[in-house]
Design an enzyme around this catalytic site. Structure first.
Site, mmCIF file in Angstrom:
data_model
loop_
_atom_site.group_PDB
_atom_site.id
_atom_site.type_symbol
_atom_site.label_atom_id
_atom_site.label_comp_id
_atom_site.label_asym_id
_atom_site.label_seq_id
_atom_site.Cartn_x
_atom_site.Cartn_y
_atom_site.Cartn_z
ATOM 1 N N LEU A 87 0.839 -1.201 0.000
ATOM 2 C CA LEU A 87 0.000 0.000 0.000
ATOM 3 C C LEU A 87 0.871 1.247 0.000
ATOM 4 O O LEU A 87 1.945 1.253 0.587
ATOM 5 C CB LEU A 87 -0.876 0.019 1.256
ATOM 6 C CG LEU A 87 -1.998 -1.010 1.335
ATOM 7 C CD1 LEU A 87 -2.530 -1.085 2.761
ATOM 8 C CD2 LEU A 87 -3.127 -0.652 0.373
ATOM 9 N N LYS A 122 -4.505 -1.068 10.505
ATOM 10 C CA LYS A 122 -3.392 -1.667 9.772
ATOM 11 C C LYS A 122 -2.580 -2.473 10.781
ATOM 12 O O LYS A 122 -1.883 -1.928 11.620
ATOM 13 C CB LYS A 122 -2.523 -0.588 9.128
ATOM 14 C CG LYS A 122 -1.426 -1.157 8.253
ATOM 15 C CD LYS A 122 -0.764 -0.062 7.441
ATOM 16 C CE LYS A 122 0.184 -0.606 6.384
ATOM 17 N NZ LYS A 122 1.185 -1.535 6.867
ATOM 18 N N LYS A 343 -0.758 6.228 8.018
ATOM 19 C CA LYS A 343 0.107 5.805 9.118
ATOM 20 C C LYS A 343 -0.007 6.760 10.304
ATOM 21 O O LYS A 343 -0.210 7.968 10.120
ATOM 22 C CB LYS A 343 1.564 5.778 8.640
ATOM 23 C CG LYS A 343 1.857 4.733 7.574
ATOM 24 C CD LYS A 343 2.028 3.370 8.210
ATOM 25 C CE LYS A 343 2.844 2.441 7.366
ATOM 26 N NZ LYS A 343 4.241 2.422 7.572
ATOM 27 N N CYS A 459 35.515 -11.127 33.002
ATOM 28 C CA CYS A 459 34.510 -10.074 33.146
ATOM 29 C C CYS A 459 33.179 -10.699 33.580
ATOM 30 O O CYS A 459 32.657 -11.564 32.890
ATOM 31 C CB CYS A 459 34.335 -9.334 31.825
ATOM 32 S SG CYS A 459 33.060 -8.082 31.922
HETATM 33 S S1 IVH Z 1 -4.658 -4.374 2.290
HETATM 34 C C1 IVH Z 1 -3.654 -4.587 -2.030
HETATM 35 N N1 IVH Z 1 -5.374 -4.126 4.811
HETATM 36 O O1 IVH Z 1 0.152 -3.776 5.268
HETATM 37 C C2 IVH Z 1 -3.759 -4.210 -0.619
HETATM 38 N N2 IVH Z 1 -3.102 -4.539 4.333
HETATM 39 O O2 IVH Z 1 1.785 -1.830 3.902
HETATM 40 C C3 IVH Z 1 -3.095 -5.178 0.247
HETATM 41 N N3 IVH Z 1 -1.693 -4.771 6.304
HETATM 42 O O3 IVH Z 1 0.985 -5.856 2.586
HETATM 43 C C4 IVH Z 1 -3.117 -4.928 1.649
HETATM 44 N N4 IVH Z 1 -3.265 -4.493 7.787
HETATM 45 O O4 IVH Z 1 0.655 -6.906 4.932
HETATM 46 C C5 IVH Z 1 -4.363 -4.339 3.953
HETATM 47 N N5 IVH Z 1 -6.133 -3.964 6.996
HETATM 48 C C6 IVH Z 1 -5.137 -4.164 6.140
HETATM 49 C C7 IVH Z 1 -3.831 -4.388 6.575
HETATM 50 C C8 IVH Z 1 -2.842 -4.561 5.633
HETATM 51 C C9 IVH Z 1 -1.983 -4.729 7.590
HETATM 52 C C10 IVH Z 1 -0.356 -4.975 5.747
HETATM 53 C C11 IVH Z 1 -0.299 -5.945 4.595
HETATM 54 C C12 IVH Z 1 0.183 -5.125 3.436
HETATM 55 C C13 IVH Z 1 0.926 -4.033 4.128
HETATM 56 C C14 IVH Z 1 1.029 -2.793 3.269
#
Ligand code: IVH
Length: 702
Positions: A87, A122, A343, A459
Site C-alpha cells: 500500500l 493496519k 500511518k 569479566c
Molecule cells: S490491504 C492490495 N489491509 O500492510 C492491498 N493490508 O503496507 C493489500 N496490512 O501488505 C493490503 N493491515 O501486509 C491491507 N487492513 C489491512 C492491513 C494490511 C496490515 C499490511 C499488509 C500489506 C501491508 C502494506
C-alpha cells in the site's frame, strides 16, 4: 532536494539503494529490522522524490518500485496466483483528501457522487495468502516479493484462527453449519455458496500479551529474543519445522483476497462480511464511510484505541468500497490505486537526560543507556533509552543534563532523535575506556563502532556466555553443563572462570542437597568434567573464546605452534603480532585479537589457573578417513543447532574442507533458513543441497 546537482543525486540514490536493500534483508530475511517502518518509509520516500526530480536517474529496479524482498529461506517457493500488493503510505489529512481527489478524477465522478471507503486497522504482522479449494485449505504462502512467496502451509495449519476446512471449522459449526452440508454444496454460514477457489489474504500476527510471554519463555530457555511482535510472528511463521510454529501463539486477521473463482460481493465491505461468514477472523473495527470527515473521525477513534488494542497497529487502511471501481482503478507498480495506508505519526516527547549508564553485554560490548526524567510517550512511560554506541553519543552531542527529544515510532524501542540544548555550555561526556564491570581496558577495534571489554574470561558481565562457550559442543563439550546449570553455579559463587569447572567436585555434598540434583546426576556431571582433563588442544583454544578464533583458526594456529603455551609465548613475544599474522590462515585481525587476549592481565591469570587444572593433549592434525575426505562443503544461512565454527569443525572431522563460497568445486551445500545467493548458485550448478538436519545424519553416519 532541488539544491542537489544531478551527480550528487545519483550518488545519493546509489547510497539509498544500498541502504534500503540492507534494511530489506534485515526485515524480510532475518526478521531483525534495525529501523522502524516510519524510518524505512522516509528512505523510500526520499528515493522516490529524487527519482521524480531527476527522471533520467530513475532505475527500473528502483527500491521505490520493489515490494519486499524475494524469499531466500529454505522454505519452498510458490508463485502467487495473483500478486500480493503493498500500500502507498500517507501521513496527513491532506494526503487523504488528495487520495480521494485522485480516485474521483481517475473515475471521472461527478462532484455530488459519494465515494464510499472502508477503514480498518493496519495490523503490524506479516501478510499471508490462504488458498482454499472446495472449502479446504490447500496452500498458504507469505508475500515474499509479491510475485513469489514462501510455502508455509504446514506452519499455517497450526494456527488456531485459520480453519483447515471452511465448513467443518468450529466457528462455522457454532453458527449452525454442519459437516453434512459439505457433501452436496459448499455453503457458508449464511447459506450462500463458497467459491470453489478462494484465496483469503490477511495478516498473521502475535498479540502484545503473547509476545511478552513468548520473550519471557525464550529468555528463560536461552533462545532468541524478538524485537517486537511483528518479528516474533515472522520468525515463528517462517520455520522449516512446523512444530516450532505450533508452539508459538500466532493469530490471523483477514483483510482481502486474491484469486477467486467467482466474486464474493459487489463491495469491499460486503465481501469482508462474507469472509467472516466463512469462519475467518475479520477486524472488529472495519467500517464503511461516505465522507472524508467520517473517515478521518474513524482514524482518530482507532488511534485513540491503539494502546488498548490487543495487537500492534501502525495506521489505518482505507479502501474504495465499490469493487467495480477498484477494478477500474487498477494498480501502479507497487500498490493499488484504490487503497491507502494512513500511518500514525511517530510519538515524540521532550525530557532531560539525567545519566548515561554503560551496560556490558554478554559478548563484551559496551552499550550506553540514557536514563531520562520519566516522560509519557504515546501512553507509555519512558525512563530509559538506548544510545546504541559511542558514535551515536558524539553524533547527537549528548551530555548529562541536556534536554532531548525522544521518539517512539510504532512498536520500536524509544530513541533519542535530537539534542535540544546542544549549544549550551556543559561538560563533555567521556565514553569509558575501561569496563565498568571488571575494570579491564575497553577498546573499539579499527573500523568498528562498538567498544568492547577486553576482560574476556573474567569479566562478570561476560562470564556466563564465556562459560557456556567453553563447555559447548565445539569446545570442551562437557555434557550436563547447560546454561541453566551454569547460571545456578555462577549465582552460588562456585563458578567464576573456566578453571572453577574442574573444582566443582569440591561442592559435591552441597550440590546433593540442592533441589533437582540426585546422586546419579551429580556423579554423571562430575564424571563428564573429569573426562575432559586432557582436552583436545584445538577445542581448548577455541573454548577460550578469543575473538575471531574459531575451530579452523585454532587448528591453523596449533599446526604452527603445537601447543597453546607456545602460541601464548609467541603472542606475548616482541614480534608476536607479525609472527602470528604470518601463520597460514591467520591474518592481521586475528593476530591482533590474540595479542590483545594474551596480554590482558585477567586473561593471563585465568589461563594459568586453567592450565593448572587441565592438560591439553599435543596437537595431531590427521582427520579420519571418510567418504567426505578431500571434499568441499559450504555452510550457508542460519544454522539452528550449532555455530558456524562447530559446523566447520564437523566437516573437518570428516576430512572435508569448509569453504566460504560455492563453485564448481563444491561437493555439498548445507543450507539453513535465510540462505541467499550461495543457495541459488548451488541450485544453478546442480550441487547437492541438504538441510541442517540431513547434515547431522551425514555426520552421525560417517
Ligand atoms: S490491504 C492490495 N489491509 O500492510 C492491498 N493490508 O503496507 C493489500 N496490512 O501488505 C493490503 N493491515 O501486509 C491491507 N487492513 C489491512 C492491513 C494490511 C496490515 C499490511 C499488509 C500489506 C501491508 C502494506
Amino acid at each position: 532536494m532541488p539544491e542537489l546537482s544531478e551527480a550528487e543525486a545519483a550518488n545519493r540514490l546509489m547510497r539509498l539503494a544500498k541502504e534500503i536493500a540492507r534494511h530489506d534483508r534485515l526485515y524480510h530475511d532475518r526478521d531483525e529490522p534495525e529501523i522502524s517502518d516510519a524510518q524505512y518509509d522516509v528512505l523510500v520516500r526520499e528515493n522516490r522524490e529524487l527519482e521524480e526530480h531527476f527522471p533520467n536517474l530513475a532505475r527500473a529496479d528502483s527500491p521505490s518500485k520493489r515490494l519486499g524482498a524475494a524469499p531466500t529461506s529454505a522454505l519452498a517457493k510458490v508463485a502467487h496466483a495473483r500478486p500480493m500488493l503493498s500500500l502507498e503510505n500517507a501521513f496527513s489529512d491532506e494526503e487523504i483528501r488528495d487520495f480521494v481527489g485522485r480516485v474521483r478524477r481517475f473515475l471521472s465522478l461527478p462532484a455530488d457522487e459519494p465515494v464510499a471507503l472502508t477503514a480498518e486497522p493496519k495490523i503490524d504482522g506479516l501478510s499471508c495468502s490462504l488458498r482454499y479449494e472446495n472449502g479446504e485449505l490447500v496452500l498458504a504462502a507469505t508475500r515474499g516479493d509479491g510475485g513469489v512467496g514462501e510455502d508455509v502451509t504446514a506452519n499455517v495449519r497450526t494456527i488456531g484462527d485459520i480453519p483447515q476446512s471452511l465448513l467443518r471449522s468450529p466457528r462455522a459449526k457454532s453458527r449452525g453449519v454442519g459437516a453434512e452440508e459439505r457433501v452436496s454444496t459448499l455453503l457458508d454460514t449464511n447459506g450462500s455458496e463458497v467459491p470453489r477457489i478462494l484465496e483469503i489474504r490477511g495478516e498473521v500476527y502475535m498479540s502484545k500479551a503473547d509476545f511478552a510471554a513468548l520473550n519471557e519463555r525464550q529468555e528463560a530457555a536461552g533462545g532468541k529474543i524478538f524485537a517486537n511482535p511483528r518479528n516474533a510472528a515472522a520468525g515463528s511463521l517462517r520455520q522449516k519445522d512446523a512444530s516450532v510454529t505450533a508452539a508459538r501463539p500466532l493469530r490471523f486477521l483477514a483483510h482481502g483476497w486474491g484469486e477467486m473463482s467467482e466474486p464474493l460481493a459487489a463491495t469491499q465491505f460486503d465481501a469482508m462480511q462474507r469472509i467472516a461468514g466463512f469462519g475467518l477472523p475479520v477486524a472488529d473495527l472495519l467500517r464503511r464511510f461516505e465522507t472524508i470527515d467520517d473517515l478521518l473521525g474513524h482514524y482518530a477513534a482507532i488511534e485513540h484505541a491503539r494502546a488498548d488494542l490487543p495487537f500492534d497497529i501502525d495506521g489505518v487502511v482505507y479502501k474504495v468500497d465499490r469493487l467495480d471501481w477498484q477494478e477500474r482503478l487498477g494498480q501502479v507498480a507497487r500498490a493499488p490505486r484504490w487503497g491507502l495506508a494512513h500511518k500514525f505519526p511517530a510519538e515524540k516527547a521532550e525530557t532531560t537526560l539525567e545519566a548515561i549508564d554503560i551496560q556490558v553485554g554478554r559478548t563484551g560490548k559496551l552499550t550506553p543507556v540514557g536514563r531520562l526524567k520519566p516522560v509519557g510517550v504515546g501512553g507509555v512511560m519512558v525512563a530509559n533509552v538506548t544510545l546504541h554506541n559511542r558514535d551515536e553519543i558524539v553524533r547527537l552531542g549528548l551530555r548529562i543534563g541536556d534536554r532531548v527529544r525522544i521518539q517512539r515510532a510504532g512498536d520500536v524501542i524509544p530513541q533519542v532523535v535530537e539534542n535540544l540544548t546542544r549549544d549550551e555550555a556543559r561538560a563533555d561526556y567521556l565514553f569509558p575506556d575501561h569496563c565498568p564491570d571488571c575494570g579491564s581496558e575497553a577498546i573499539a577495534e579499527e573500523g568498528e563502532v562498538d567498544v568492547r571489554c577486553t576482560g574476556g574470561l573474567v569479566c562478570p558481565a561476560q562470564r556466563i556466555e564465556r562459560l557456556k562457550h567453553f563447555v559447548s559442543r565445539g569446545a570442551l563439550d562437557i555434557e550436563g553443563l547447560g546454561e541453566k546449570t551454569i547460571v545456578e553455579f555462577v549465582e552460588l559463587g562456585w563458578l567464576h572462570s573456566p578453571a572453577d569447572i574442574f573444582r566443582l567436585k569440591q561442592h559435591r555434598a552441597e550440590l546433593l542437597g540442592r533441589e533437582g540434583w540426585k546422586e546419579k546426576s551429580v556423579d554423571n556431571l562430575l564424571a563428564a568434567i573429569e573426562a575432559k582433563r586432557e582436552p583436545n588442544p584445538a577445542r581448548f583454544l577455541f573454548g577460550l573464546g578469543i575473538r575471531h578464533v574459531g575451530t579452523v583458526t585454532a587448528k591453523d594456529l596449533l599446526r604452527c605452534f603445537g601447543t597453546v603455551q607456545a602460541l601464548r609465548k609467541a603472542a606475548t613475544g616482541e614480534s608476536g603480532q607479525a609472527e602470528l599474522a604470518g601463520v597460514e590462515g591467520v591474518g592481521p585481525v586475528v593476530a591482533e585479537a590474540l595479542v590483545d587476549f594474551f596480554h590482558g592481565e585477567h586473561n593471563r591469570e585465568a589461563l594459568d589457573d586453567l592450565l593448572f587444572e587441565v592438560r591439553p593433549q599435543p596437537f595431531q592434525s590427521q582427520a579420519k578417513q571418510t567418504e567426505w575426505t578431500g571434499k568441499t562443503i559450504v555452510f550457508t544461512g542460519t544454522l539452528e543447532t550449532m555455530s558456524r565454527d562447530e559446523a566447520k569443525a564437523q566437516a573437518e572431522r570428516l576430512g572435508a574442507r569448509a569453504a566460504g563460497s560455492v563453485s564448481v568445486k563444491t561437493d555439498l551445500v548445507v543450507a539453513g533458513p535465510g540462505a541467499g545467493s550461495k543457495l541459488k548458485n548451488a541450485e544453478e550448478l546442480g550441487v547437492r543441497i541438504v538441510s541442517e538436519q540431513e547434515w547431522a545424519l551425514i555426520v552421525a553416519e560417517a
